[in-house]
Design an enzyme around this catalytic site. Structure first.
Site, mmCIF file in Angstrom:
data_model
loop_
_atom_site.group_PDB
_atom_site.id
_atom_site.type_symbol
_atom_site.label_atom_id
_atom_site.label_comp_id
_atom_site.label_asym_id
_atom_site.label_seq_id
_atom_site.Cartn_x
_atom_site.Cartn_y
_atom_site.Cartn_z
ATOM 1 N N LYS A 214 35.734 36.937 31.261
ATOM 2 C CA LYS A 214 36.401 37.638 32.566
ATOM 3 C C LYS A 214 36.916 36.572 34.087
ATOM 4 O O LYS A 214 37.472 36.943 34.663
ATOM 5 C CB LYS A 214 35.728 39.235 32.181
ATOM 6 N N CYS A 268 38.642 41.207 42.862
ATOM 7 C CA CYS A 268 38.949 40.206 41.615
ATOM 8 C C CYS A 268 38.277 39.578 42.050
ATOM 9 O O CYS A 268 36.850 38.363 41.757
ATOM 10 C CB CYS A 268 39.423 40.837 40.605
HETATM 11 N N1 SAJ Z 1 47.065 34.413 45.902
HETATM 12 C C1 SAJ Z 1 47.061 33.231 46.849
HETATM 13 N N2 SAJ Z 1 47.870 32.437 45.383
HETATM 14 C C2 SAJ Z 1 48.211 32.633 44.626
HETATM 15 C C3 SAJ Z 1 47.924 34.113 43.911
HETATM 16 C C4 SAJ Z 1 47.131 35.426 44.349
HETATM 17 O O1 SAJ Z 1 47.534 33.757 47.599
HETATM 18 O O2 SAJ Z 1 49.339 32.091 44.230
HETATM 19 C C5 SAJ Z 1 46.333 35.968 47.052
HETATM 20 C C6 SAJ Z 1 46.771 37.311 46.885
HETATM 21 O O3 SAJ Z 1 47.583 36.960 47.677
HETATM 22 C C7 SAJ Z 1 46.132 37.588 46.586
HETATM 23 C C8 SAJ Z 1 45.029 37.440 45.448
HETATM 24 O O4 SAJ Z 1 44.936 36.328 46.096
HETATM 25 O O5 SAJ Z 1 45.052 38.232 48.209
HETATM 26 C C9 SAJ Z 1 45.057 37.598 45.100
HETATM 27 O O6 SAJ Z 1 45.699 38.181 43.826
HETATM 28 P P1 SAJ Z 1 46.429 38.266 42.593
HETATM 29 O O7 SAJ Z 1 47.192 38.497 42.231
HETATM 30 O O8 SAJ Z 1 45.904 36.269 42.775
HETATM 31 O O9 SAJ Z 1 44.890 38.886 41.800
HETATM 32 P P2 SAJ Z 1 44.659 40.069 41.736
HETATM 33 O O10 SAJ Z 1 43.357 40.452 42.195
HETATM 34 O O11 SAJ Z 1 44.982 41.648 42.577
HETATM 35 O O12 SAJ Z 1 44.269 40.805 40.206
HETATM 36 C C10 SAJ Z 1 43.492 40.394 39.283
HETATM 37 C C11 SAJ Z 1 44.473 39.938 38.249
HETATM 38 N N3 SAJ Z 1 43.505 38.425 37.193
HETATM 39 C C12 SAJ Z 1 44.464 37.131 37.007
HETATM 40 O O13 SAJ Z 1 45.186 36.824 37.601
HETATM 41 C C13 SAJ Z 1 43.600 36.097 36.574
HETATM 42 C C14 SAJ Z 1 44.629 41.058 37.233
HETATM 43 O O14 SAJ Z 1 45.138 40.921 36.377
HETATM 44 C C15 SAJ Z 1 43.028 41.558 37.111
HETATM 45 O O15 SAJ Z 1 43.003 42.041 36.289
HETATM 46 C C16 SAJ Z 1 42.077 41.473 38.127
HETATM 47 O O16 SAJ Z 1 42.223 40.553 38.999
HETATM 48 C C17 SAJ Z 1 40.946 42.309 37.906
HETATM 49 O O17 SAJ Z 1 40.579 43.338 37.580
HETATM 50 O O18 SAJ Z 1 40.194 40.889 37.383
#
Ligand code: SAJ
Length: 434
Positions: A214, A268
């Site tokens: 995780k 997360c």
């Molecule tokens: N972000 C960037 N660049 C990227 C990807 C994301 O700047 O290329 C930023 C986003 O804008 C945001 C942050 O990162 O501020 C997080 O966004 P995210 O879409 O990566 O993650 P979460 O927190 O919305 O959801 C994640 C998911 N995990 C993964 O994709 C590995 C989800 O599946 C998990 O269940 C969740 O975290 C969790 O509970 O851990």
């Protein structure tokens, strides 16, 4: 969720939040007798009336049906059950500059469960936890308070949730699940429970491995976003468009660079790396550095904007988006809020336009009020709505036609056509023909 799955046994769920309540309602609909436990009075009352305190598509209907069928009841204290499932928050603790993980909620839940624990019961931990929590904290505490032995008298397992907010109800059922058992028999016992509603694959492993899986998933995202942000800074110096460069690099079949931006938010990706760093500070060199790089982004964005507004008396900035990412209403750990704090701290007047977020003390869904008299529109969240805004109308409202896009979200030529000075973060805030 069919009649043949009725009367499967009793499940007691500790914590009725973002994961606990959806899981409770899914299990109740699958025919389990579910006792949902939470320490908040209003929350227990709300659920027992068939209502919900969380905005999650599909959740209310399921909770309502589960409560009316009598299969879901909320309470303050746990009771006897076949399965105890812990889904309480595990927040970070900050002691001066020292970041740690606060496992107080897990400990309280375990202490409340222990007097109810009987031979043959199963205890599952779903809360994101540092590796070793099931074996070194949960199982010993249960053993001490109940007099029973883990792996011998009762089963114990760690099963991380990995749902995406906004798609929780679907992903709870469709996602693959990793189950880490205290021992093999415990993993199998937990698998039996999840089989009742999980349609994805269920893979069994050890508890420490599941805990680390995780965390590794979210560390992978954080480190890759940090790499993208570092490349952005380098592209900035080169005067080239980082998004264009990344798009081209990603044409390579084995390369998948992430997207740069104003930083990393959410509950997360920006939090989970600390579960490992706090435990292994010396070994987590890359993980720590990535965290720092992403954490510095909001300040860098604020400084760039203040630089553009230098010399303008009483500058006004309109923040487009405060949610941590596009098309959601969640502002937890949002980098936009840190940009806001930084700008206000340096004397810039700020207004917010975010049609999704309606929970801040200030008004955020009044477009005209947010843009009138503004010197700079600063796009921080890639909400779909922003792509359809009319630059002509906004230009008439603003004092200066300046727009800063930190997400490569807008159509540059359209804004320029309407007299805007359009700045893409990656271009070092300089105009470029690219
Ligand atoms: N972000 C960037 N660049 C990227 C990807 C994301 O700047 O290329 C930023 C986003 O804008 C945001 C942050 O990162 O501020 C997080 O966004 P995210 O879409 O990566 O993650 P979460 O927190 O919305 O959801 C994640 C998911 N995990 C993964 O994709 C590995 C989800 O599946 C998990 O269940 C969740 O975290 C969790 O509970 O851990």
């Amino acid at each position: 969720m069919t009649a043949k799955k009725m009367s499967k046994g009793k499940v007691c769920i500790m914590g009725l939040g973002y994961i606990g309540l959806p899981t409770a309602s899914v299990l109740a609909s699958s025919g389990f007798q579910v006792l949902g436990v939470d320490c908040k009075q209003t929350l227990v009352d709300t659920i027992n009336r068939g209502l919900v305190h969380i905005h999650e598509p599909g959740l209310h209907t399921l909770v309502q049906a589960a409560v009316h069928s009598g299969n879901l009841v909320a309470a303050f204290e746990p009771g006897p059950a076949d399965v105890f499932l812990i889904a309480v928050p595990t927040p970070l603790s900050r002691d001066g500059g020292q970041v740690g993980v606060d496992l107080g909620n897990v400990e309280s839940a375990v202490q409340a469960i222990a007097p109810q624990l009987r031979k043959g019961n199963l205890v599952i931990l779903e809360s994101t936890s540092p590796p070793g929590t099931l074996e070194d904290l949960v199982a010993p505490l249960l053993e001490k308070d109940s007099g029973l032995k883990a792996g011998q008298d009762f089963y114990a397992a760690y099963c991380p949730e990995r749902v995406l907010p906004g798609r929780t109800m679907r992903e709870l059922i469709e996602n693959n699940r990793i189950i880490g058992g205290y021992d093999r028999a415990s993993a199998r016992k937990a698998e039996e429970l999840y089989r009742h509603f999980v349609e994805g694959e269920i893979i069994l492993t050890g508890a420490r491995t599941a805990e680390m899986v995780k965390l590794a998933e979210n560390i992978y995202r954080d480190v890759n976003v940090a790499l993208a942000n570092e490349l952005l800074t380098i592209c900035e110096r080169l005067g080239i468009n980082a998004w264009e460069m990344i798009g081209l690099a990603n044409l390579h079949p084995r390369v998948q660079l992430h997207q740069p931006g104003p930083g990393v938010g959410g509950h997360c990706i920006s939090v989970d790396p600390w579960f490992v760093i706090s435990r292994f500070p010396d070994e987590s060199r890359l993980i720590s550095l990535a965290r720092r790089i992403n954490d510095e982004r909001p300040v860098a964005v604020a400084e760039l904007v203040l630089g553009l507004l230098a010399g303008i008396p009483d500058p006004v900035v309109t923040l487009m988006g405060v949610a941590y990412k596009g098309n959601i209403d969640d502002t937890r750990e949002s980098p936009a809020l840190r940009v806001l704090e930084e700008l206000r701290g340096k004397g810039a007047a700020c207004r917010i336009y975010d049609p999704h977020v309606l929970t801040l003390p200030e008004e955020t869904n009044n477009l005209a009020a947010a843009f009138r008299g503004s010197d700079c529109a600063l796009l921080l969240t890639d909400h779909d709505e922003f792509r359809f805004l009319y630059p002509k109308e906004l230009g008439k409202l603003m004092r200066r036609r300046l727009i800063v896009d930190t997400r490569n979200c807008l159509e540059r030529d359209l804004w320029k056509e309407h007299g805007f000075d359009y700045r893409l973060l990656a271009l070092g805030m300089e105009e470029s023909g690219n």
